[in-house]
Structures are given as structure tokens and as C-alpha cells.
Scaffold this active site. Structure first.
Site, mmCIF file in Angstrom:
data_model
loop_
_atom_site.group_PDB
_atom_site.id
_atom_site.type_symbol
_atom_site.label_atom_id
_atom_site.label_comp_id
_atom_site.label_asym_id
_atom_site.label_seq_id
_atom_site.Cartn_x
_atom_site.Cartn_y
_atom_site.Cartn_z
ATOM 1 N N SER A 20 -8.408 -0.159 16.766
ATOM 2 C CA SER A 20 -8.902 -0.830 17.970
ATOM 3 C C SER A 20 -10.403 -1.085 17.840
ATOM 4 C CB SER A 20 -8.649 0.056 19.185
ATOM 5 O OG SER A 20 -9.379 -0.417 20.285
ATOM 6 N N SER A 21 -10.897 -2.094 18.559
ATOM 7 C CA SER A 21 -12.335 -2.415 18.513
ATOM 8 C C SER A 21 -13.184 -1.306 19.134
ATOM 9 C CB SER A 21 -12.609 -3.729 19.242
ATOM 10 O OG SER A 21 -12.200 -3.642 20.591
ATOM 11 N N CYS A 22 -12.545 -0.375 19.878
ATOM 12 C CA CYS A 22 -13.332 0.686 20.522
ATOM 13 C C CYS A 22 -13.785 1.757 19.525
ATOM 14 C CB CYS A 22 -12.549 1.324 21.663
ATOM 15 S SG CYS A 22 -11.140 2.247 21.102
ATOM 16 N N GLU A 26 14.677 7.731 20.773
ATOM 17 C CA GLU A 26 15.418 8.119 19.559
ATOM 18 C C GLU A 26 14.562 8.917 18.586
ATOM 19 O OE1 GLU A 26 18.326 4.165 19.427
ATOM 20 O OE2 GLU A 26 16.458 4.189 18.317
ATOM 21 N N LYS A 56 -8.316 6.886 16.651
ATOM 22 C CA LYS A 56 -8.171 5.651 15.867
ATOM 23 C C LYS A 56 -9.022 5.702 14.592
ATOM 24 C CE LYS A 56 -5.204 3.318 18.235
ATOM 25 N NZ LYS A 56 -3.928 2.927 17.621
ATOM 26 N N TYR A 76 -9.643 8.397 22.512
ATOM 27 C CA TYR A 76 -8.749 7.417 21.860
ATOM 28 C C TYR A 76 -9.417 6.868 20.600
ATOM 29 C CZ TYR A 76 -6.436 2.711 21.731
ATOM 30 O OH TYR A 76 -5.791 1.545 21.385
ATOM 31 N N GLY A 120 6.997 -2.221 21.814
ATOM 32 C CA GLY A 120 5.696 -2.447 22.448
ATOM 33 C C GLY A 120 5.302 -3.908 22.332
ATOM 34 N N HIS A 180 -4.395 -2.874 30.804
ATOM 35 C CA HIS A 180 -5.667 -3.509 30.459
ATOM 36 C C HIS A 180 -5.987 -4.593 31.490
ATOM 37 C CE1 HIS A 180 -4.557 -1.885 26.398
ATOM 38 N NE2 HIS A 180 -5.825 -1.549 26.445
ATOM 39 N N GLY A 210 7.044 1.432 16.933
ATOM 40 C CA GLY A 210 6.544 0.792 18.163
ATOM 41 C C GLY A 210 7.081 -0.608 18.353
HETATM 42 N N1 LIG Z 1 -3.046 -3.826 23.850
HETATM 43 C C1 LIG Z 1 -4.301 -3.940 23.422
HETATM 44 O O1 LIG Z 1 -5.150 -4.582 24.072
HETATM 45 C C2 LIG Z 1 -4.721 -3.307 22.138
HETATM 46 C C3 LIG Z 1 -3.853 -2.565 21.356
HETATM 47 N N2 LIG Z 1 -4.315 -1.994 20.180
HETATM 48 C C4 LIG Z 1 -3.423 -1.192 19.325
HETATM 49 O O2 LIG Z 1 -2.285 -1.965 18.966
HETATM 50 C C5 LIG Z 1 -1.141 -1.097 18.807
HETATM 51 C C6 LIG Z 1 -0.001 -1.595 19.664
HETATM 52 O O3 LIG Z 1 -0.418 -1.609 21.010
HETATM 53 P P1 LIG Z 1 0.456 -2.304 22.152
HETATM 54 O O4 LIG Z 1 1.611 -2.994 21.552
HETATM 55 O O5 LIG Z 1 -0.477 -3.027 23.027
HETATM 56 O O6 LIG Z 1 0.960 -1.017 22.960
HETATM 57 P P2 LIG Z 1 2.323 -0.811 23.748
HETATM 58 O O7 LIG Z 1 2.074 0.271 24.734
HETATM 59 O O8 LIG Z 1 2.802 -2.121 24.244
HETATM 60 O O9 LIG Z 1 3.311 -0.319 22.611
HETATM 61 C C7 LIG Z 1 3.201 0.943 22.025
HETATM 62 C C8 LIG Z 1 4.563 1.383 21.609
HETATM 63 O O10 LIG Z 1 4.463 2.689 21.024
HETATM 64 C C9 LIG Z 1 5.535 3.477 21.516
HETATM 65 N N3 LIG Z 1 5.187 4.886 21.496
HETATM 66 C C10 LIG Z 1 4.155 5.491 22.146
HETATM 67 N N4 LIG Z 1 4.182 6.813 21.924
HETATM 68 C C11 LIG Z 1 5.249 7.054 21.111
HETATM 69 C C12 LIG Z 1 5.797 8.222 20.548
HETATM 70 N N5 LIG Z 1 5.249 9.446 20.753
HETATM 71 N N6 LIG Z 1 6.907 8.108 19.789
HETATM 72 C C13 LIG Z 1 7.476 6.893 19.591
HETATM 73 N N7 LIG Z 1 7.000 5.751 20.090
HETATM 74 C C14 LIG Z 1 5.884 5.829 20.853
HETATM 75 C C15 LIG Z 1 5.737 3.001 22.929
HETATM 76 O O11 LIG Z 1 7.009 3.361 23.396
HETATM 77 P P3 LIG Z 1 7.181 3.807 24.940
HETATM 78 O O12 LIG Z 1 6.627 2.658 25.749
HETATM 79 O O13 LIG Z 1 8.630 4.021 25.073
HETATM 80 O O14 LIG Z 1 6.355 5.050 25.083
HETATM 81 C C16 LIG Z 1 5.561 1.501 22.771
HETATM 82 O O15 LIG Z 1 6.759 0.870 22.414
HETATM 83 C C17 LIG Z 1 -1.633 0.314 19.160
HETATM 84 O O16 LIG Z 1 -2.009 0.988 18.003
HETATM 85 C C18 LIG Z 1 -2.869 0.039 20.010
HETATM 86 O O17 LIG Z 1 -3.749 1.115 19.958
HETATM 87 C C19 LIG Z 1 -5.597 -2.160 19.764
HETATM 88 C C20 LIG Z 1 -6.483 -2.889 20.500
HETATM 89 C C21 LIG Z 1 -6.123 -3.529 21.727
HETATM 90 C C1 LIG Z 2 -8.436 -2.574 24.275
HETATM 91 C C2 LIG Z 2 -9.373 -1.528 24.789
HETATM 92 O O1 LIG Z 2 -9.108 -1.277 26.170
HETATM 93 C C3 LIG Z 2 -9.892 -0.278 26.789
HETATM 94 O O2 LIG Z 2 -11.206 -0.712 26.950
HETATM 95 P P1 LIG Z 2 -11.671 -1.873 27.880
HETATM 96 O O3 LIG Z 2 -11.859 -3.102 27.087
HETATM 97 O O4 LIG Z 2 -12.846 -1.421 28.655
HETATM 98 O O5 LIG Z 2 -10.383 -2.036 28.800
HETATM 99 P P2 LIG Z 2 -9.839 -2.766 30.059
HETATM 100 O O6 LIG Z 2 -9.057 -3.928 29.630
HETATM 101 O O7 LIG Z 2 -9.114 -1.762 30.896
HETATM 102 O O8 LIG Z 2 -11.126 -3.223 30.925
HETATM 103 C C4 LIG Z 2 -11.984 -4.252 30.536
HETATM 104 C C5 LIG Z 2 -13.011 -4.526 31.613
HETATM 105 O O9 LIG Z 2 -12.328 -5.156 32.714
HETATM 106 C C6 LIG Z 2 -12.725 -4.534 33.934
HETATM 107 N N1 LIG Z 2 -11.667 -4.729 34.947
HETATM 108 C C7 LIG Z 2 -11.799 -5.469 36.077
HETATM 109 N N2 LIG Z 2 -10.698 -5.393 36.821
HETATM 110 C C8 LIG Z 2 -9.823 -4.603 36.110
HETATM 111 C C9 LIG Z 2 -8.517 -4.157 36.391
HETATM 112 O O10 LIG Z 2 -7.899 -4.473 37.411
HETATM 113 N N3 LIG Z 2 -7.921 -3.381 35.435
HETATM 114 C C10 LIG Z 2 -8.562 -3.019 34.277
HETATM 115 N N4 LIG Z 2 -7.900 -2.257 33.370
HETATM 116 N N5 LIG Z 2 -9.837 -3.407 34.023
HETATM 117 C C11 LIG Z 2 -10.448 -4.187 34.916
HETATM 118 C C12 LIG Z 2 -12.980 -3.091 33.534
HETATM 119 O O11 LIG Z 2 -13.764 -2.427 34.500
HETATM 120 C C13 LIG Z 2 -13.706 -3.294 32.187
HETATM 121 O O12 LIG Z 2 -15.058 -3.604 32.413
HETATM 122 C C14 LIG Z 2 -10.039 0.974 25.985
HETATM 123 O O13 LIG Z 2 -10.001 2.057 26.880
HETATM 124 C C15 LIG Z 2 -9.192 1.001 24.809
HETATM 125 O O14 LIG Z 2 -7.845 1.177 25.175
HETATM 126 C C16 LIG Z 2 -9.267 -0.257 24.031
HETATM 127 O O15 LIG Z 2 -9.269 -0.248 22.823
#
Ligand SMILES: NC(=O)C1=CN([C@@H]2O[C@H](COP(=O)(O)OP(=O)(O)OC[C@H]3O[C@@H](n4cnc5c(N)ncnc54)[C@H](OP(=O)(O)O)[C@@H]3O)[C@@H](O)[C@H]2O)C=CC1
Ligand SMILES: C[C@H]1O[C@H](OP(=O)(O)OP(=O)(O)OC[C@H]2O[C@@H](n3cnc4c(=O)[nH]c(N)nc43)[C@H](O)[C@@H]2O)[C@@H](O)[C@@H](O)C1=O
Length: 323
Positions: free
Chosen positions: A109-111, A40, A142, A138, A11, A181, A8
Site C-alpha cells: 500500500s502507498s501508506c 474455508e 505491509k 497496517y 475481495g 475508504h 483474497g
Molecule cells: N482498497 C484499497 O484502497 C487498497 C488496497 N490495498 C491492498 O490491496 C489488497 C486487496 O485489497 P482489497 O481487495 O481492497 O480488500 P478487500 O477487503 O476487498 O479484500 C480482502 C480479501 O481478503 C480476505 N481476507 C481477509 N482476512 C483473511 C484471512 N484471515 N483469511 C483469508 N482471507 C482473508 C477477505 O475476506 P473476508 O472479506 O471474508 O474477510 C477479502 O476477500 C490488500 O493487500 C490491500 O492491503 C492497497 C492499497 C489500497
Molecule cells: C488506502 C489507504 O487508506 C487509508 O488511508 P486514507 O487514504 O487516509 O483513507 P481513507 O480513504 O479512509 O480517507 C481518505 C481521506 O478522505 C477523508 N474522508 C472524508 N469523508 C470520508 C468518509 O466518509 N470516509 C472515509 N473513509 N474517509 C473520508 C478522510 O478523512 C481522509 O482525509 C489507510 O488507513 C490505509 O488503509 C491505506 O493504505
């Protein structure tokens, strides 16, 4: 020379971890960094992951690849979220083990914590109650990732660790209007409203849920901090049946307050309204970060500075950012 595979790496989090490891390399650390794009190597493909691990035999694996999205994406594509994440975790963790990898770090993840968990949520509230329905599939995947690591540690004596991030944001985030998000979604929506001279911006839900935000550079630093801990120190601070570690900033704000901050950063002076027909999700999910704090790590980037920097990144990378 230590050979590290970052799954990843393109990402948001994987990219930040890669940057920090490259900085260590530049300072002379004996590291070989390997990675593959999704095109890849599809990590849901068991045979492809097996062949890759057997050919490369990394010393360390960092699992930052996952199917990731906000509340709407989780709620709309639950089958993709549970299937892809279970497959990625099972393939990467098992095939890493089969290829002789003894050290691995994966991101959860915190979820994973119950919807009604006492706040702040400590590691030991895992599996003590029902999950938030919008992201249960999800979260189940996790939780399986944590239990995979613990099971391989217990049965095979390897050193597989799990960090549980709070809501993350920063450069490299996904700014898709529906699937992202909240923070990147609001940065984009308020930016476009300011650009187009709109008088009103609507946020999803009631605006009353609270979230804890952590900058991705802090998250990358915390991940490497946990990975670097000597095994004796990690083991002394964790339990074999409860080995994951929370990572957060230690404070949360309401979604309405967050919107007001984003409005300020993007220069939006109009009205902010709410849309209660959209889901709120969990009302609060503040992490208890005392375990990581006691080990010696704390976040450094404040939310206002972090949003400001992320907005500048969004403006400078508008053409290539995920929108
Ligand atoms: N962002 C957040 O708020 C939070 C993230 N996390 C966790 O942190 C980690 C990283 O998240 P984040 O960087 O935000 O996510 P991103 O979506 O930015 O990055 C995820 C990466 O994983 C790659 N990927 C997904 N599916 C596959 C697959 N089947 N094979 C190979 N590569 C794959 C994606 O590639 P491609 O885009 O090409 O599909 C991407 O590069 C994850 O485990 C996520 O659950 C936890 C809590 C909060
Ligand atoms: C990191 C965490 O992220 C996800 O959980 P979440 O915290 O609920 O995610 P969120 O960032 O999308 O929303 C946070 C709050 O914000 C409000 N909200 C307002 N306006 C917008 C809006 O425009 N977009 C989004 N997405 N939310 C909005 C929305 O209604 C909610 O009350 C998990 O599914 C899971 O993936 C996980 O682990």
C-alpha cells in the site's frame, strides 16, 4: 498448465485479478486457478496454510488477501490491522516457499511511505522517516511483507515481487459507512442523501487532503503486468533491497473536489460541509510511477468514468455489496 492460487479472490482486487485470469483462460491460456474463501481457509492459521500449500503446491501465488479498511477502521482497530496482516503475510509467503513456490506477487500500500515523504513518493523513500499515525500498524505490516519477499529472494533465490497500490476503488468495494475508504463511503452517503432529499452532506476532515485514485481493473492489469515481466527485466528495473513497485494513476485531487465529483455523479445538488473533528490523515500521498511507466504500463480508466461505473455497480448490486 500453470496452477495459480489467488489469496483474497472474493475481495475487490482479488476478484478483479480472478476475472482477468478467467478471461485469459477463456482465450485458451493453460491456467488452473485455485482459491479458498476466508471461511474455508483462515490465512492467519499457520497450520491450515501449511496443509493447504503442501496439498495444492501451486506454481504461482498472488497475495491479495489482507485486513483492509479506511482511516477510521485503521485508527479504531490497530491491533487487528497489524496482527492479521503480519500473520497472513508470514504464513502465505513462508508456506508458499516451503511448498516449493518460486513465483509470488503480493500487494502492499502507498501508506508504507513516510508521512512527510517528498511528492511524488518514489520507491526509495521507504524507511526514510516516521509514518502517518492513523495507519502506522497496517503500514508496518505491509513493510514487513516487502521485506519478507526481499529476504526470501536474497537467501533462497526465489522470485517474489511486491506492488504498492495507491488508493483503489471500483466494483466489489466495501461501502460500509464507517469502515470503508473515502470513495465508496461518499458514493453511499451522496446516494442516500439524493434518495432522501437531504440538503446537506458532511465529509470527514477538512476536505483539503489530496488522494490519488486508481480503478481496480487498472490495478488488476498492473498486477498481472508485473507478475508476467521476465525475471531479467524485473531485476533490471529493481534493486534486491528495494524491490517493490509503485502503482498509481499519476494524478491526485482534494477530498472536497472528490466529493463534488461524487455529488455530480449521484445527482446531489445540496450543500457539502466538512467535519474537521474527523482525522485528515496524510495530507498528500501521490505515487511516483515512473518506474512502472518505464517498464511499459500506464492506467487507462479516468476518475470520472470510474466513479460513474462504480456508482452503477453499487446501484445494481446494492443487496449483495458489502455495506
Ligand atoms: N482498497 C484499497 O484502497 C487498497 C488496497 N490495498 C491492498 O490491496 C489488497 C486487496 O485489497 P482489497 O481487495 O481492497 O480488500 P478487500 O477487503 O476487498 O479484500 C480482502 C480479501 O481478503 C480476505 N481476507 C481477509 N482476512 C483473511 C484471512 N484471515 N483469511 C483469508 N482471507 C482473508 C477477505 O475476506 P473476508 O472479506 O471474508 O474477510 C477479502 O476477500 C490488500 O493487500 C490491500 O492491503 C492497497 C492499497 C489500497
Ligand atoms: C488506502 C489507504 O487508506 C487509508 O488511508 P486514507 O487514504 O487516509 O483513507 P481513507 O480513504 O479512509 O480517507 C481518505 C481521506 O478522505 C477523508 N474522508 C472524508 N469523508 C470520508 C468518509 O466518509 N470516509 C472515509 N473513509 N474517509 C473520508 C478522510 O478523512 C481522509 O482525509 C489507510 O488507513 C490505509 O488503509 C491505506 O493504505
Amino acid at each position: 498448465m500453470t496452477k495459480i492460487y489467488i489469496a483474497g479472490h472474493r475481495g475487490m482486487v482479488g476478484g478483479a485479478i480472478l476475472r482477468q485470469l478467467e478471461a485469459r483462460q477463456a482465450q485458451g491460456a493453460a491456467l488452473e486457478l485455485i482459491n479458498r474463501t476466508h471461511a474455508e481457509l483462515d490465512l492467519t492459521d499457520q497450520a491450515a496454510v501449511r496443509d493447504f500449500m503442501q496439498a495444492e503446491k501451486p506454481d504461482v501465488v498472488i497475495l491479495a488477501a489482507a485486513k483492509v479498511g479506511g482511516i477510521h477502521a485503521n485508527n479504531t482497530y490497530p491491533a487487528e490491522f497489524i496482527y492479521e496482516n503480519l500473520m497472513i503475510e508470514a504464513n502465505v509467503i513462508h508456506q508458499a516457499f516451503a511448498a516449493g513456490v518460486t513465483k509470488l506477487l503480493q500487494l502492499g500500500s502507498s501508506c508504507i511511505y513516510p508521512k512527510a515523504a517528498p511528492q511524488p513518493m518514489a520507491e526509495d523513500t521507504l524507511l526514510t522517516g516516521p509514518l502517518e499515525p492513523t495507519n502506522e500498524p497496517y503500514a508496518i505490516a505491509k513493510i514487513a511483507g516487502i521485506k519478507l519477499c526481499e529476504s526470501y529472494n536474497r537467501q533462497h533465490g526465489v522470485d517474489y515481487r511486491s506492488v504498492m497500490p495507491t488508493n483503489l476503488y471500483g466494483p466489489g468495494d466495501n461501502f460500509h459507512p464507517q469502515n470503508s475508504h473515502v470513495l465508496p463511503a461518499l458514493i453511499r452517503r451522496f446516494h442516500e442523501a439524493t434518495r432522501d432529499g437531504l440538503e446537506e452532506v458532511t465529509i470527514w476532515g477538512t476536505g483539503t487532503p489530496r488522494r490519488e485514485f486508481l480503478h481496480v481493473d487498472d490495478m488488476a492489469e498492473a498486477s498481472l503486468f508485473v507478475l508476467d515481466l521476465p525475471k531479467a527485466e524485473y531485476d533490471a528495473n529493481t534493486d534486491p533491497m528495494l524491490s517493490h513497485i509503485n502503482v498509481g494513476s499519476g494524478s491526485d485531487i482534494s477530498i472536497l473536489e472528490l466529493a463534488q465529483l461524487v455529488a455530480q455523479v449521484t445527482g446531489f445538488a445540496g450543500r457539502i460541509t466538512t467535519d474537521p473533528s474527523k482525522p485528515d490523515g496524510t495530507m498528500r500521498k501521490l505515487m511516483d510511477i515512473s518506474r512502472l511507466k518505464a517498464m511499459g504500463w500506464q492506467a487507462r480508466i479516468g476518475l470520472e468514468d470510474g466513479i460513474d461505473e462504480t456508482y452503477r455497480w453499487f446501484l445494481e448490486n446494492h443487496d449483495t455489496a458489502r455495506t
